[in-house]
Enzyme design. Structure first.
Site, short mmCIF file in Angstrom:
data_model
loop_
_atom_site.label_atom_id
_atom_site.label_comp_id
_atom_site.label_asym_id
_atom_site.label_seq_id
_atom_site.Cartn_x
_atom_site.Cartn_y
_atom_site.Cartn_z
N GLU A 1 -37.45 -11.98 8.19
CA GLU A 1 -38.62 -12.87 8.22
C GLU A 1 -39.88 -12.09 8.59
O GLU A 1 -40.96 -12.31 8.00
CB GLU A 1 -38.43 -13.98 9.28
N ASP B 1 -1.94 12.81 2.01
CA ASP B 1 -3.19 12.96 1.24
C ASP B 1 -4.24 13.84 1.91
O ASP B 1 -5.16 14.30 1.25
CB ASP B 1 -3.85 11.58 1.01
N LEU C 1 -11.97 10.27 3.68
CA LEU C 1 -12.45 8.89 3.84
C LEU C 1 -13.96 8.82 3.99
O LEU C 1 -14.50 7.96 4.68
CB LEU C 1 -11.74 8.19 5.02
N1 LIG Z 1 -2.75 4.43 -4.63
C1 LIG Z 1 -3.34 4.10 -3.52
O1 LIG Z 1 -4.29 3.29 -3.49
C2 LIG Z 1 -2.89 4.70 -2.26
C3 LIG Z 1 -1.78 5.49 -2.22
N2 LIG Z 1 -1.37 6.01 -1.03
C4 LIG Z 1 -0.12 6.79 -1.03
O2 LIG Z 1 0.81 6.06 -0.27
C5 LIG Z 1 1.71 6.93 0.36
C6 LIG Z 1 1.84 6.54 1.81
O3 LIG Z 1 2.28 5.19 1.88
P1 LIG Z 1 3.23 4.70 3.04
O4 LIG Z 1 4.40 5.64 3.10
O5 LIG Z 1 3.47 3.26 2.86
O6 LIG Z 1 2.35 5.07 4.29
P2 LIG Z 1 1.33 4.52 5.37
O7 LIG Z 1 0.10 5.35 5.24
O8 LIG Z 1 1.20 3.06 5.33
O9 LIG Z 1 2.05 4.99 6.70
C7 LIG Z 1 3.40 4.68 6.94
C8 LIG Z 1 3.76 5.11 8.32
O10 LIG Z 1 3.29 4.17 9.22
C9 LIG Z 1 4.17 4.09 10.31
N3 LIG Z 1 4.69 2.74 10.39
C10 LIG Z 1 5.77 2.22 9.83
N4 LIG Z 1 5.97 0.96 10.22
C11 LIG Z 1 4.95 0.66 11.02
C12 LIG Z 1 4.59 -0.45 11.75
N5 LIG Z 1 5.29 -1.57 11.73
N6 LIG Z 1 3.46 -0.39 12.45
C13 LIG Z 1 2.74 0.73 12.47
N7 LIG Z 1 3.05 1.83 11.83
C14 LIG Z 1 4.14 1.80 11.12
C15 LIG Z 1 5.29 5.02 10.07
O11 LIG Z 1 4.98 6.24 10.73
P3 LIG Z 1 5.51 6.49 12.24
O12 LIG Z 1 6.97 6.25 12.20
O13 LIG Z 1 5.12 7.88 12.58
O14 LIG Z 1 4.79 5.47 13.08
C16 LIG Z 1 5.24 5.19 8.57
O15 LIG Z 1 5.75 6.39 8.13
C17 LIG Z 1 1.17 8.30 0.17
O16 LIG Z 1 1.94 8.90 -0.87
C18 LIG Z 1 -0.23 8.10 -0.34
O17 LIG Z 1 -0.59 9.09 -1.25
C19 LIG Z 1 -2.01 5.77 0.12
C20 LIG Z 1 -3.14 5.01 0.14
C21 LIG Z 1 -3.65 4.39 -1.05
N1 LIG Z 2 -4.67 7.35 -4.79
C1 LIG Z 2 -5.77 6.58 -4.89
C2 LIG Z 2 -6.52 6.22 -3.75
N2 LIG Z 2 -6.14 6.66 -2.53
C3 LIG Z 2 -6.90 6.45 -1.31
O1 LIG Z 2 -8.02 7.34 -1.24
C4 LIG Z 2 -7.83 8.27 -0.16
C5 LIG Z 2 -8.46 9.61 -0.47
O2 LIG Z 2 -9.77 9.55 -0.03
P1 LIG Z 2 -10.73 10.85 -0.06
O3 LIG Z 2 -9.99 11.99 0.56
O4 LIG Z 2 -11.93 10.46 0.71
O5 LIG Z 2 -11.02 11.13 -1.50
C6 LIG Z 2 -6.35 8.31 -0.01
O6 LIG Z 2 -5.90 8.81 1.20
C7 LIG Z 2 -5.99 6.85 -0.16
O7 LIG Z 2 -6.36 6.10 0.97
N3 LIG Z 2 -7.63 5.44 -3.92
C8 LIG Z 2 -8.04 5.04 -5.16
O8 LIG Z 2 -9.06 4.35 -5.26
N4 LIG Z 2 -7.35 5.37 -6.23
C9 LIG Z 2 -6.22 6.12 -6.17
O9 LIG Z 2 -5.63 6.40 -7.22
ZN LIG Z 3 -34.73 -12.64 13.77
#
Ligand SMILES: NC(=O)C1=CN([C@@H]2O[C@H](COP(=O)(O)OP(=O)(O)OC[C@H]3O[C@@H](n4cnc5c(N)ncnc54)[C@H](OP(=O)(O)O)[C@@H]3O)[C@@H](O)[C@H]2O)C=CC1
Ligand SMILES: Nc1c(N[C@@H]2O[C@H](COP(=O)(O)O)[C@@H](O)[C@H]2O)[nH]c(=O)[nH]c1=O
Ligand SMILES: [Zn+2]
Length: 350
Positions: free
Chosen positions: A53, A209, A213
Site C-alpha cells: 500500500e 546424489d 539444492l
Molecule cells: N527423480 C526424482 O525426482 C528424485 C530421485 N531421487 C533418487 O531417489 C533415491 C533415494 O530415494 P530413497 O532411497 O527413497 O531415499 P530418501 O532420500 O528418502 O532417504 C531414505 C533414507 O531415509 C531414512 N529413513 C527411512 N525411513 C525413515 C523414516 N521413517 N523416517 C526418517 N527417515 C527414514 C533411511 O536412512 P537412515 O536409516 O540412515 O535413517 C533411508 O535410507 C536416490 O537414488 C535419488 O537419486 C531423489 C530425489 C528426487
Molecule cells: N532426478 C531428478 C531430480 N532430483 C532432485 O534434484 C536434486 C539435485 O539437485 P541439484 O544438485 O541442485 O541439481 C536431487 O538430489 C533430487 O532431489 N529432480 C528433477 O527435477 N528431475 C530429476 O530427474
Molecule cells: Zn502494511
C-alpha cells in the site's frame, strides 16, 4: 462489481512480483485507481521493507488525485507496528476515500482491525470480492497463519513406468543425480527453489546424489536447506554440508557436531512423526514454505502423515523397468502442462 474484480486481479498479478522476496511477509499487491485509470501500483518489498500500500501511494505522482481515488489491495492493510509503521495510518493520512480489500489478514494483530480503523476514519471499505483467488495467491502466508505450519510442496520426477531412480545398489559410486526430467523442467525447478523459503531432502538422496539444492539456474535467493539424517551418515564432504547456505540437519544422535557457520543440527524426537517435527521447527524459524524434493521414502513420510498441500510431478519419457518406485499420491489435478518431452502435473491436497 466486475470493475473491482479487474483491479483486484491486477493486485494479484503485481503481488506475484514479491514471490520469493517478501516471505515470510505476504506478497501483497496494491493498485490505486482514479477516473477509470491506474495512477499508482505497488507490491510488498523485500522482507523488512515498505508494504504494498505504501509503495503504491508513493508511486502516485499527482497526490491531489488521491482524494477521489480508490485503493485496491489483495490483503487487509496492517494496523500494527512491525518492521514498518501501520499501513492504515498511511492510507488514512493520504485522504483516499475508498478501499477495496481482497481478504482479511488472519494475523491476530490485524484480523479485521485494519478494516475497522479505516472505517472509523470515514473510509468506505468494500470486501468479499475474488476471495478464492486471493486465498490461493496468499496460500503460503495463510497456511502459516491459520494452521501454524509451513505450506508444503512435494516435488519429484518419475519415469514413464513410475520409477524415480534405479535401485540404490545400481547407482554409480561417485554421487550425482540421476536425471529423469529434461533441462527445461530442471530450470523451472530452480525457479521454484527461489520461490520457497526452504528445501528438504532425505538421507539417501544426499548420499546418492550429493545435491547442492541451490537455485543456480535462475535469478533469486537460495532456499534454506533441510536434510533428514537420523544417523548422521551423510559424508562430511557433501555439498549440503559445505556451509555455503543456511542448512539444518535433522538427526537422532546423542552427540551431533557443533553448529557453525550456516550449519546447524536439530535433534528429532524419535517417538514423533518426523514431518510434523520439521514443520513445527520451520514455523518457529519463520520459514513459511518448504519444497520437499525426495527421495521416495521422504516423500512417502509426508504423504502418509497427510502433511502436504501441493504436489508437482514430472513424468519423463524414459522407461527404467525397475528401480525405486515413485510415491503414490491422491490429490485433485489442478494443472497439467508439457515441457519438452516431460509432462508436469500439479495436484492439490483438499
Ligand atoms: N527423480 C526424482 O525426482 C528424485 C530421485 N531421487 C533418487 O531417489 C533415491 C533415494 O530415494 P530413497 O532411497 O527413497 O531415499 P530418501 O532420500 O528418502 O532417504 C531414505 C533414507 O531415509 C531414512 N529413513 C527411512 N525411513 C525413515 C523414516 N521413517 N523416517 C526418517 N527417515 C527414514 C533411511 O536412512 P537412515 O536409516 O540412515 O535413517 C533411508 O535410507 C536416490 O537414488 C535419488 O537419486 C531423489 C530425489 C528426487
Ligand atoms: N532426478 C531428478 C531430480 N532430483 C532432485 O534434484 C536434486 C539435485 O539437485 P541439484 O544438485 O541442485 O541439481 C536431487 O538430489 C533430487 O532431489 N529432480 C528433477 O527435477 N528431475 C530429476 O530427474
Ligand atoms: Zn502494511
Amino acid at each position: 462489481m466486475k470493475i473491482h474484480e479487474k483491479y483486484l486481479r491486477r493486485c494479484l498479478q503485481i503481488g506475484s512480483k514479491a514471490l520469493g522476496l517478501a516471505a515470510p511477509n505476504p506478497m501483497v499487491g496494491a493498485v490505486i485507481v482514479c477516473d477509470g485509470a491506474i495512477i499508482g501500483e505497488g507490491y510488498t518489498s523485500a522482507f523488512g521493507g515498505p508494504h504494498a500500500e505504501v509503495n503504491a501511494l508513493n508511486s502516485v505522482s499527482d497526490k491531489g488525485l488521491l482524494k477521489r481515488a480508490t485503493l485496491y489491495v489483495s490483503l487487509e492493510p496492517c494496523c500494527h507496528q512491525g518492521k514498518t509503521p501501520p499501513c492504515t495510518n498511511v492510507i488514512i493520512a493520504s485522504g483516499i476515500p475508498r478501499v477495496v480489500v481482497g481478504i482479511r489478514d488472519p494475523n491476530p494483530k490485524v484480523a479485521g482491525m485494519g478494516i475497522t480503523q479505516l472505517q472509523e476514519a470515514g473510509i468506505e471499505v468494500i470486501e468479499g470480492i475474488l476471495q478464492g483467488e486471493c486465498r490461493q495467491h496468499h496460500r503460503r502466508f495463510l497456511t502459516a497463519q491459520e494452521q501454524g505450519r509451513p505450506y508444503i510442496i512435494l516435488k519429484w520426477a518419475e519415469s514413464r513406468d513410475g520409477f524415480i531412480a534405479p535401485e540404490n545398489e545400481a547407482r554409480d559410486k561417485d554421487a550425482k543425480p540421476f536425471w529423469i526430467s529434461g533441462s527445461l523442467s530442471r530450470r523451472l525447478v530452480h525457479k521454484w527453489r527461489t520461490e520457497e523459503m526452504a528445501i528438504l531432502v532425505g538421507t539417501q538422496t544426499a548420499v546418492a546424489d550429493n545435491p547442492a539444492l541451490s537455485a543456480r539456474a535462475w535469478e533469486g535467493r537460495n532456499p534454506y536447506r533441510l536434510l533428514i539424517d537420523r544417523n548422521l551418515r551423510v559424508p562430511a564432504a557433501s555439498k549440503l554440508l559445505d556451509h555455503s547456505t543456511p542448512t539444518a540437519v535433522f538427526h537422532e544422535q546423542a552427540n551431533p557436531p557443533e553448529a557453525k557457520e550456516n550449519l546447524s543440527y536439530v535433534a528429532l524426537n524419535s517417538g514423533k512423526a518426523i514431518p510434523k517435527q520439521i514443520a513445527s521447527w520451520a514455523q518457529k524459524q519463520g520459514l513459511n514454505s518448504i519444497i520437499v524434493e525426495g527421495g521416495a521414502q521422504t516423500l512417502n513420510l509426508f504423504i502418509s502423515t497427510d502433511l502436504w498441500d501441493e504436489a508437482r510431478i514430472f513424468q519423463g519419457p524414459s522407461l527404467l523397468k525397475n528401480g525405486i518406485k515413485a510415491p503414490e499420491i491422491k490429490g485433485r489435478l489442478i494443472a497439467e502442462t508439457h515441457l519438452e518431452h516431460d509432462r508436469l502435473q500439479i495436484l492439490r491436497n483438499d
